[in-house]
Scaffold this active site. Sequence first.
Site, PDB file in Angstrom:
ATOM      1  CG  ASP A 144      21.776  12.910   1.228  1.00 64.04           C
ATOM      2  OD1 ASP A 144      21.833  13.438   0.096  1.00 64.04           O
ATOM      3  OD2 ASP A 144      20.733  12.395   1.679  1.00 64.04           O
ATOM      4  CE1 TYR A 181      15.254  13.886   3.882  1.00 60.02           C
ATOM      5  CE2 TYR A 181      17.587  14.125   4.314  1.00 60.02           C
ATOM      6  CZ  TYR A 181      16.545  13.503   3.647  1.00 60.02           C
ATOM      7  OH  TYR A 181      16.814  12.497   2.755  1.00 60.02           O
ATOM      8  N   PRO A 219      20.573   1.969   4.230  1.00 59.51           N
ATOM      9  CG  PRO A 219      22.762   2.331   4.953  1.00 59.51           C
ATOM     10  CD  PRO A 219      21.527   3.059   4.491  1.00 59.51           C
ATOM     11  CG  LEU A 220      21.892  -0.199   8.911  1.00 62.37           C
ATOM     12  CD1 LEU A 220      22.348   0.389  10.245  1.00 62.37           C
ATOM     13  CD2 LEU A 220      22.373  -1.648   8.777  1.00 62.37           C
ATOM     14  CE  LYS A 233      17.579   0.542  16.562  1.00 63.18           C
ATOM     15  NZ  LYS A 233      18.340   1.716  16.938  1.00 63.18           N
ATOM     16  NE  ARG A 284      15.414   6.770  11.376  1.00 64.71           N
ATOM     17  CZ  ARG A 284      16.214   6.783  10.318  1.00 64.71           C
ATOM     18  NH1 ARG A 284      15.835   6.201   9.193  1.00 64.71           N
ATOM     19  NH2 ARG A 284      17.383   7.397  10.361  1.00 64.71           N
ATOM     20  CD  GLN A 329      22.527   4.435  16.461  1.00 63.40           C
ATOM     21  OE1 GLN A 329      22.375   5.252  15.554  1.00 63.40           O
ATOM     22  NE2 GLN A 329      21.533   4.080  17.262  1.00 63.40           N
ATOM     23  CG  ASN A 366      26.395   2.071  11.400  1.00 63.15           C
ATOM     24  OD1 ASN A 366      26.335   0.997  11.994  1.00 63.15           O
ATOM     25  ND2 ASN A 366      25.408   2.938  11.400  1.00 63.15           N
TER      26      ASN A 366
HETATM   27  P1  NDP Z   1      19.673   3.542   7.975  1.00 67.08           P
HETATM   28  O1  NDP Z   1      18.746   2.616   7.285  1.00 67.08           O
HETATM   29  O2  NDP Z   1      21.072   3.089   8.150  1.00 67.08           O
HETATM   30  O3  NDP Z   1      19.023   3.916   9.378  1.00 67.08           O
HETATM   31  C1  NDP Z   1      19.726   4.712  10.276  1.00 67.08           C
HETATM   32  C2  NDP Z   1      19.094   4.601  11.670  1.00 67.08           C
HETATM   33  O4  NDP Z   1      19.190   3.262  12.158  1.00 67.08           O
HETATM   34  C3  NDP Z   1      19.848   5.458  12.676  1.00 67.08           C
HETATM   35  O5  NDP Z   1      19.427   6.796  12.670  1.00 67.08           O
HETATM   36  C4  NDP Z   1      19.566   4.727  13.967  1.00 67.08           C
HETATM   37  O6  NDP Z   1      18.234   5.055  14.379  1.00 67.08           O
HETATM   38  C5  NDP Z   1      19.607   3.260  13.523  1.00 67.08           C
HETATM   39  N1  NDP Z   1      20.975   2.735  13.574  1.00 67.08           N
HETATM   40  C6  NDP Z   1      21.990   3.013  12.709  1.00 67.08           C
HETATM   41  N2  NDP Z   1      23.106   2.327  13.029  1.00 67.08           N
HETATM   42  C7  NDP Z   1      22.798   1.589  14.093  1.00 67.08           C
HETATM   43  C8  NDP Z   1      23.548   0.676  14.858  1.00 67.08           C
HETATM   44  N3  NDP Z   1      24.806   0.395  14.560  1.00 67.08           N
HETATM   45  N4  NDP Z   1      22.921   0.086  15.916  1.00 67.08           N
HETATM   46  C9  NDP Z   1      21.643   0.344  16.222  1.00 67.08           C
HETATM   47  N5  NDP Z   1      20.882   1.228  15.521  1.00 67.08           N
HETATM   48  C10 NDP Z   1      21.442   1.841  14.453  1.00 67.08           C
HETATM   49  O7  NDP Z   1      19.792   4.908   7.185  1.00 67.08           O
HETATM   50  P2  NDP Z   1      18.750   6.143   7.058  1.00 67.08           P
HETATM   51  O8  NDP Z   1      17.366   5.658   6.903  1.00 67.08           O
HETATM   52  O9  NDP Z   1      19.046   7.111   8.143  1.00 67.08           O
HETATM   53  O10 NDP Z   1      19.207   6.743   5.660  1.00 67.08           O
HETATM   54  C11 NDP Z   1      20.524   7.256   5.513  1.00 67.08           C
HETATM   55  C12 NDP Z   1      20.457   8.572   4.774  1.00 67.08           C
HETATM   56  O11 NDP Z   1      19.896   8.382   3.472  1.00 67.08           O
HETATM   57  C13 NDP Z   1      19.555   9.636   5.412  1.00 67.08           C
HETATM   58  O12 NDP Z   1      20.167  10.295   6.481  1.00 67.08           O
HETATM   59  C14 NDP Z   1      19.307  10.552   4.238  1.00 67.08           C
HETATM   60  O13 NDP Z   1      20.422  11.399   4.046  1.00 67.08           O
HETATM   61  C15 NDP Z   1      19.199   9.558   3.084  1.00 67.08           C
HETATM   62  N6  NDP Z   1      17.787   9.228   2.798  1.00 67.08           N
HETATM   63  C16 NDP Z   1      17.280   9.602   1.575  1.00 67.08           C
HETATM   64  C17 NDP Z   1      15.973   9.345   1.235  1.00 67.08           C
HETATM   65  C18 NDP Z   1      15.450   9.759  -0.093  1.00 67.08           C
HETATM   66  O14 NDP Z   1      14.235   9.682  -0.327  1.00 67.08           O
HETATM   67  N7  NDP Z   1      16.288  10.232  -0.997  1.00 67.08           N
HETATM   68  C19 NDP Z   1      15.051   8.653   2.176  1.00 67.08           C
HETATM   69  C20 NDP Z   1      15.699   8.272   3.418  1.00 67.08           C
HETATM   70  C21 NDP Z   1      17.005   8.537   3.696  1.00 67.08           C
HETATM   71  P3  NDP Z   1      17.741   5.075  15.923  1.00 67.08           P
HETATM   72  O15 NDP Z   1      18.939   5.186  16.818  1.00 67.08           O
HETATM   73  O16 NDP Z   1      16.845   6.241  16.022  1.00 67.08           O
HETATM   74  O17 NDP Z   1      17.008   3.789  16.104  1.00 67.08           O
END
Ligand code: NDP
Length: 321
Positions: A49, A54, A212-213, A221, A231, A297, A301
């Site tokens: 995606d 972005y 999803p997180l 965390k 983030r 990560q 996941n």
């Molecule tokens: P999540 O809610 O899963 O957040 C992901 C972030 O959480 C990672 O980048 C990392 O950030 C942290 N993370 C993930 N896994 C772990 C782990 N196992 N342990 C510790 N930290 C972890 O998903 P996103 O918010 O990234 O959303 C997923 C996708 O959805 C996006 O990439 C995008 O493609 C889409 N999206 C679409 C939107 C829309 O408006 N249509 C809006 C937002 C997202 P870090 O390491 O920096 O802390």
Amino acid sequence: MEYRKLGGSGLKISELSFGSWVTFNKQVDASLAERMFGMCFDAGINFFDNAEGYEAGESEIVMGKALTSLARPRDSYCVSSKVFFGATPGPLPTQMGLSKKHVTEACHQALKRLKVDYLDMYFCHRADPDTPISETVWAMHNLITQGKVLYWGTSEWTAQEIVSAHEFAEKNHLTPPTMEQPQYNLLDRKRFEIEYAPVFEKYQMGSTIWSPLASGALTGKYLKGIPKGSRASLKGYEWLKTSMVESDRGQKRMKKVAQLLPVAEELGVSLSKLAIAWCLLNKNVSTVILGASKTEQLEENLSALDVLPLLTQEIQVKLEI
Ligand code: NDP
């Protein structure tokens, strides 16, 4: 990996997929992206995606480089883009929104950045109050008939806006939206489960759900502050730190996260895996888009699928907080 039909369409997408918001270009370069895509392909993921907005288009460039370098057969995976926010900082009036002009131009630009001949999915990233829905439906329909887009969808539209798009498309024999891309996770449930329920039912819409997180909140965390490099600590994402952790809303959400932790401990799994697996319990979810800034990560996941069989009715009740 199981494959779910994208709503009423014939497209089968992997129940977990991989996205690039915040991460690609900011935390993940093309070579790390290539490694991550390799892990995704090995796990059976077939949907990636992206969006024009972005990192001002740079995220699509990173994805395009990594996918080209991996050279997997184009018919073995799906790629998306989204239009609305524009790909340039401070976009001109014609460089954003859902007008026929911008929807068309943004598609052409995304194809170039992603280095593909067509987009499998193309989303309207938000609804545009300044453009008639009829104009956007026509623009998407035209791109589909030109073979530049296969399925078009909405993201965070109201149920009423989605209904309007379907009604206009049906009346004029045009292609209706196939899928919606909403946020859905243990902390953000209402719109998906209540507002969209009739839309999923009536129009057989598919869904590609995001965060999803909850941007990392559901890993647990952030319970002891803001980890370095996470983030919420990134420059330009101060708004996220406020809404996620510091605001009253953030604090309430953190309390819920703390209540969820013992359930994960009882199962002997991480809260991250539990939270991702939980999303898959809802049959209106076609795919859960994962996000990750590190390979560790992503590995964790991807293994959330192992947790799915542990989510009995009894556990599901405990997750109702
Ligand atoms: P999540 O809610 O899963 O957040 C992901 C972030 O959480 C990672 O980048 C990392 O950030 C942290 N993370 C993930 N896994 C772990 C782990 N196992 N342990 C510790 N930290 C972890 O998903 P996103 O918010 O990234 O959303 C997923 C996708 O959805 C996006 O990439 C995008 O493609 C889409 N999206 C679409 C939107 C829309 O408006 N249509 C809006 C937002 C997202 P870090 O390491 O920096 O802390």
